[in-house]
Design an enzyme around this catalytic site. Structure first.
Site, PDB file in Angstrom:
ATOM      1  N   LYS A  14       0.855  -1.176   0.000  1.00 39.13           N
ATOM      2  CA  LYS A  14       0.000   0.000   0.000  1.00 39.13           C
ATOM      3  C   LYS A  14       0.897   1.233   0.000  1.00 39.13           C
ATOM      4  O   LYS A  14       1.982   1.217   0.587  1.00 39.13           O
ATOM      5  CB  LYS A  14      -0.896   0.030   1.236  1.00 39.13           C
ATOM      6  CG  LYS A  14      -1.902  -1.106   1.346  1.00 39.13           C
ATOM      7  CD  LYS A  14      -2.692  -0.971   2.630  1.00 39.13           C
ATOM      8  CE  LYS A  14      -3.646  -2.125   2.841  1.00 39.13           C
ATOM      9  NZ  LYS A  14      -4.353  -2.021   4.135  1.00 39.13           N
ATOM     10  N   HIS A 205      -7.905  -7.564  13.411  1.00 34.39           N
ATOM     11  CA  HIS A 205      -7.267  -7.223  12.137  1.00 34.39           C
ATOM     12  C   HIS A 205      -7.220  -8.485  11.282  1.00 34.39           C
ATOM     13  O   HIS A 205      -6.513  -9.440  11.596  1.00 34.39           O
ATOM     14  CB  HIS A 205      -5.848  -6.695  12.396  1.00 34.39           C
ATOM     15  CG  HIS A 205      -5.082  -6.361  11.153  1.00 34.39           C
ATOM     16  ND1 HIS A 205      -4.869  -5.062  10.726  1.00 34.39           N
ATOM     17  CD2 HIS A 205      -4.474  -7.150  10.235  1.00 34.39           C
ATOM     18  CE1 HIS A 205      -4.154  -5.077   9.620  1.00 34.39           C
ATOM     19  NE2 HIS A 205      -3.905  -6.343   9.289  1.00 34.39           N
ATOM     20  N   LEU A 206      -7.988  -8.487  10.195  1.00 31.83           N
ATOM     21  CA  LEU A 206      -8.090  -9.671   9.344  1.00 31.83           C
ATOM     22  C   LEU A 206      -7.682  -9.327   7.918  1.00 31.83           C
ATOM     23  O   LEU A 206      -8.396  -8.627   7.199  1.00 31.83           O
ATOM     24  CB  LEU A 206      -9.526 -10.220   9.355  1.00 31.83           C
ATOM     25  CG  LEU A 206     -10.091 -10.613  10.721  1.00 31.83           C
ATOM     26  CD1 LEU A 206     -11.544 -11.054  10.589  1.00 31.83           C
ATOM     27  CD2 LEU A 206      -9.250 -11.712  11.352  1.00 31.83           C
ATOM     28  N   GLY A 209      -2.432 -11.485   6.820  1.00 31.82           N
ATOM     29  CA  GLY A 209      -2.019 -11.713   8.194  1.00 31.82           C
ATOM     30  C   GLY A 209      -3.163 -11.325   9.105  1.00 31.82           C
ATOM     31  O   GLY A 209      -3.900 -10.382   8.811  1.00 31.82           O
ATOM     32  N   ARG A 238      -0.092 -18.658   6.919  1.00 27.94           N
ATOM     33  CA  ARG A 238       0.502 -19.005   8.215  1.00 27.94           C
ATOM     34  C   ARG A 238      -0.479 -19.824   9.053  1.00 27.94           C
ATOM     35  O   ARG A 238      -1.675 -19.577   9.048  1.00 27.94           O
ATOM     36  CB  ARG A 238       0.909 -17.737   8.956  1.00 27.94           C
ATOM     37  CG  ARG A 238       2.205 -17.133   8.439  1.00 27.94           C
ATOM     38  CD  ARG A 238       2.423 -15.729   8.946  1.00 27.94           C
ATOM     39  NE  ARG A 238       1.773 -14.739   8.106  1.00 27.94           N
ATOM     40  CZ  ARG A 238       1.660 -13.457   8.410  1.00 27.94           C
ATOM     41  NH1 ARG A 238       2.143 -13.002   9.555  1.00 27.94           N
ATOM     42  NH2 ARG A 238       1.070 -12.614   7.594  1.00 27.94           N
ATOM     43  N   ASP A 279      -6.302 -16.454  -0.869  1.00 32.94           N
ATOM     44  CA  ASP A 279      -7.176 -15.283  -0.964  1.00 32.94           C
ATOM     45  C   ASP A 279      -8.571 -15.665  -0.465  1.00 32.94           C
ATOM     46  O   ASP A 279      -9.233 -16.529  -1.037  1.00 32.94           O
ATOM     47  CB  ASP A 279      -7.246 -14.798  -2.416  1.00 32.94           C
ATOM     48  CG  ASP A 279      -7.877 -13.419  -2.535  1.00 32.94           C
ATOM     49  OD1 ASP A 279      -8.888 -13.172  -1.847  1.00 32.94           O
ATOM     50  OD2 ASP A 279      -7.385 -12.602  -3.318  1.00 32.94           O
ATOM     51  N   LEU A 280      -9.028 -15.003   0.612  1.00 33.79           N
ATOM     52  CA  LEU A 280     -10.310 -15.378   1.197  1.00 33.79           C
ATOM     53  C   LEU A 280     -11.472 -15.134   0.246  1.00 33.79           C
ATOM     54  O   LEU A 280     -12.498 -15.818   0.329  1.00 33.79           O
ATOM     55  CB  LEU A 280     -10.548 -14.622   2.512  1.00 33.79           C
ATOM     56  CG  LEU A 280     -11.766 -15.127   3.285  1.00 33.79           C
ATOM     57  CD1 LEU A 280     -11.399 -15.530   4.697  1.00 33.79           C
ATOM     58  CD2 LEU A 280     -12.884 -14.095   3.305  1.00 33.79           C
ATOM     59  N   ARG A 281     -11.335 -14.180  -0.656  1.00 29.36           N
ATOM     60  CA  ARG A 281     -12.405 -13.934  -1.624  1.00 29.36           C
ATOM     61  C   ARG A 281     -12.653 -15.173  -2.481  1.00 29.36           C
ATOM     62  O   ARG A 281     -13.804 -15.540  -2.759  1.00 29.36           O
ATOM     63  CB  ARG A 281     -12.051 -12.726  -2.495  1.00 29.36           C
ATOM     64  CG  ARG A 281     -12.072 -11.398  -1.759  1.00 29.36           C
ATOM     65  CD  ARG A 281     -11.450 -10.275  -2.575  1.00 29.36           C
ATOM     66  NE  ARG A 281     -10.011 -10.478  -2.741  1.00 29.36           N
ATOM     67  CZ  ARG A 281      -9.183  -9.575  -3.256  1.00 29.36           C
ATOM     68  NH1 ARG A 281      -9.652  -8.406  -3.642  1.00 29.36           N
ATOM     69  NH2 ARG A 281      -7.894  -9.822  -3.379  1.00 29.36           N
ATOM     70  N   GLU A 330     -12.926  -5.761   6.906  1.00 30.65           N
ATOM     71  CA  GLU A 330     -13.778  -4.688   6.396  1.00 30.65           C
ATOM     72  C   GLU A 330     -14.732  -5.150   5.316  1.00 30.65           C
ATOM     73  O   GLU A 330     -15.803  -4.550   5.131  1.00 30.65           O
ATOM     74  CB  GLU A 330     -12.892  -3.562   5.835  1.00 30.65           C
ATOM     75  CG  GLU A 330     -12.038  -2.867   6.884  1.00 30.65           C
ATOM     76  CD  GLU A 330     -10.954  -1.998   6.263  1.00 30.65           C
ATOM     77  OE1 GLU A 330     -11.152  -1.522   5.131  1.00 30.65           O
ATOM     78  OE2 GLU A 330      -9.899  -1.812   6.897  1.00 30.65           O
ATOM     79  N   GLU A 381      -3.344   2.560   8.293  1.00 27.68           N
ATOM     80  CA  GLU A 381      -1.985   2.471   8.808  1.00 27.68           C
ATOM     81  C   GLU A 381      -1.108   3.564   8.208  1.00 27.68           C
ATOM     82  O   GLU A 381      -0.203   4.090   8.873  1.00 27.68           O
ATOM     83  CB  GLU A 381      -1.404   1.096   8.492  1.00 27.68           C
ATOM     84  CG  GLU A 381      -2.108  -0.045   9.203  1.00 27.68           C
ATOM     85  CD  GLU A 381      -1.687  -1.401   8.673  1.00 27.68           C
ATOM     86  OE1 GLU A 381      -1.033  -2.144   9.423  1.00 27.68           O
ATOM     87  OE2 GLU A 381      -2.026  -1.710   7.514  1.00 27.68           O
TER      88      GLU A 381
END
Length: 398
Positions: A14, A205-206, A209, A238, A279-281, A330, A381
């Protein structure tokens, strides 16, 4: 003053160009899925946004692309590299030495690289970002902001491991904590919403990581990640919490070295190990199509998070709010729903309609009868790093 923020993660970078002290964002962007076949570069400047598929095999190539974008005359962002006054870098592991924003020197960079054995997915990428920035933005101050700094307030009982004391002290083996910049930012936002002098908040925080933190009166008092950013919740690649005997079993019975086992647990486990996808998507999509491995992965991730929520409520002696943040937190209504199911005993009750709304910004997704606030707070962040970098720069100047 122009501050360029580089947030180099394990599979993404980012960046934001921010004017300080006004906190005006001139542009922001994201490189995602680094190292995979379908990498993407996207940016937003004012009301205009753009996304393109590209090849980003590694972080070095990604950082070069960012610098080329900023210097592109058609973007009208900077006319030369000297227009960047500060480059603020997110660094994951600061060990026991770095507990505050730090000006980067050759010695500091060596220390960051030396800590890579504790954060092999992150510190090398962070160090690469610093090296590229030093070469490109030669006149700018380079400042490192460490994820571990927010967890300096952990009590001794929370950061101590039950191993021989002399070994722990000599080798500085303790829980350090990670994603601290994100947890600090969203917990402060949550406190401003709650308007309470004394608050009990759990921040979740998801992303690729994942971590969860108990925050009491604005200070972290417990955290799921420890000596390295490997334990705790199930993550993209992980493993999270694991019986340490499995490590020795794998070494002895699979004839693997310690480094090979470490590589498996950090780069080939987690969601990827369970499903073949990191990738969770993609996992969510496959789960909805009936893929049993993906269904289990989602349930397992939610189960692990719920266990931490329950334990942190006891550590906090109550709960005022839980906060979901980062890319998955989010955006994944599916995972948020799975996490909140069964937490009604703590007066945590989700409103499914609110949860499913696809809107940006801070929002409360709890039902009207939920006495615990359930907040989705987009992390920033980069802004937090800019604020800390600007503050340190003023101290150095004075």
């Amino acid at each position: 003053m122009n501050i360029l923020i580089i947030n180099s993660g394990s599979s993404s970078i980012k960046f934001q160009l921010i004017q300080m002290p006004t906190e005006k964002v001139l542009c922001k962007g994201l490189l995602e899925r680094i190292g995979l076949e379908d990498s993407f570069f996207s940016y937003k400047k004012g009301s205009y946004s753009h996304k393109e598929k590209t090849q980003i095999p590694n972080h070095g190539v990604g950082l070069d692309k960012i610098s080329q974008f900023l210097l592109d005359p058609s973007q009208k962002l900077i006319s030369s590299v000297s227009d960047i006054n500060i480059v603020g870098h997110r660094v994951v592991h600061g060990g026991s030495k770095f507990n505050a924003p730090t000006k980067v020197t050759p010695e500091v960079l060596k220390e960051i690289e030396a800590l890579s054995f504790l954060a092999p997915l992150h510190n090398p990428a962070n160090a690469e970002g610093i090296r590229v920035a030093i070469n490109v933005f030669k006149d700018a101050e380079q400042i490192a902001v460490f994820d571990t700094a927010f967890f300096q307030t952990l009590p001794e009982v929370a950061y101590t491991y039950a191993i021989p004391k002399d070994i722990a002290l000599k080798h500085k083996i303790r829980a350090y904590g990670f994603h601290g910049t994100s947890h600090k930012y969203v917990s402060e936002k949550a406190n401003s919403i709650l308007k309470k002098k004394q608050s009990k908040i759990i921040t979740i925080h998801l992303g690729n990581g994942c971590s969860i933190t108990a925050v009491k009166n604005g200070k972290s008092i417990d955290h799921s990640l420890g000596f390295s950013p490997t334990n705790g919740l199930v993550m993209g690649t992980r493993c999270g919490d694991i019986d340490q005997s499995i490590i020795f079993y794998m070494m002895e019975n699979l004839n693997l070295t310690g480094q090979e086992v470490s590589n498996i647990l950090q780069k080939k486990s987690g969601l990827f190990g369970l499903t073949g996808y990191s990738d969770l998507r993609e996992i969510d999509k496959k789960a909805k199509a009936g893929n049993s491995d993906c269904i289990l992965a989602l349930k397992l991730s939610a189960y692990r998070i719920k266990k931490y929520i329950g334990s942190y409520i006891t550590v906090l002696s109550g709960i005022d709010a839980i906060v979901f943040t980062a890319g998955i937190g989010e955006n994944s209504s599916t995972l948020r729903k799975l996490i909140c199911e069964g937490l009604e005993c703590f007066n945590i009750q989700l409103d499914n309609e609110r949860n499913n709304l696809k809107i940006d910004g801070i929002r409360d997704i709890g039902s009207s009868s939920s006495t615990t606030r359930i907040l989705v707070i987009p992390t920033n962040e980069e802004l937090e790093i800019a604020k800390q970098s600007y503050s340190l720069s003023n101290i150095i100047t004075k």
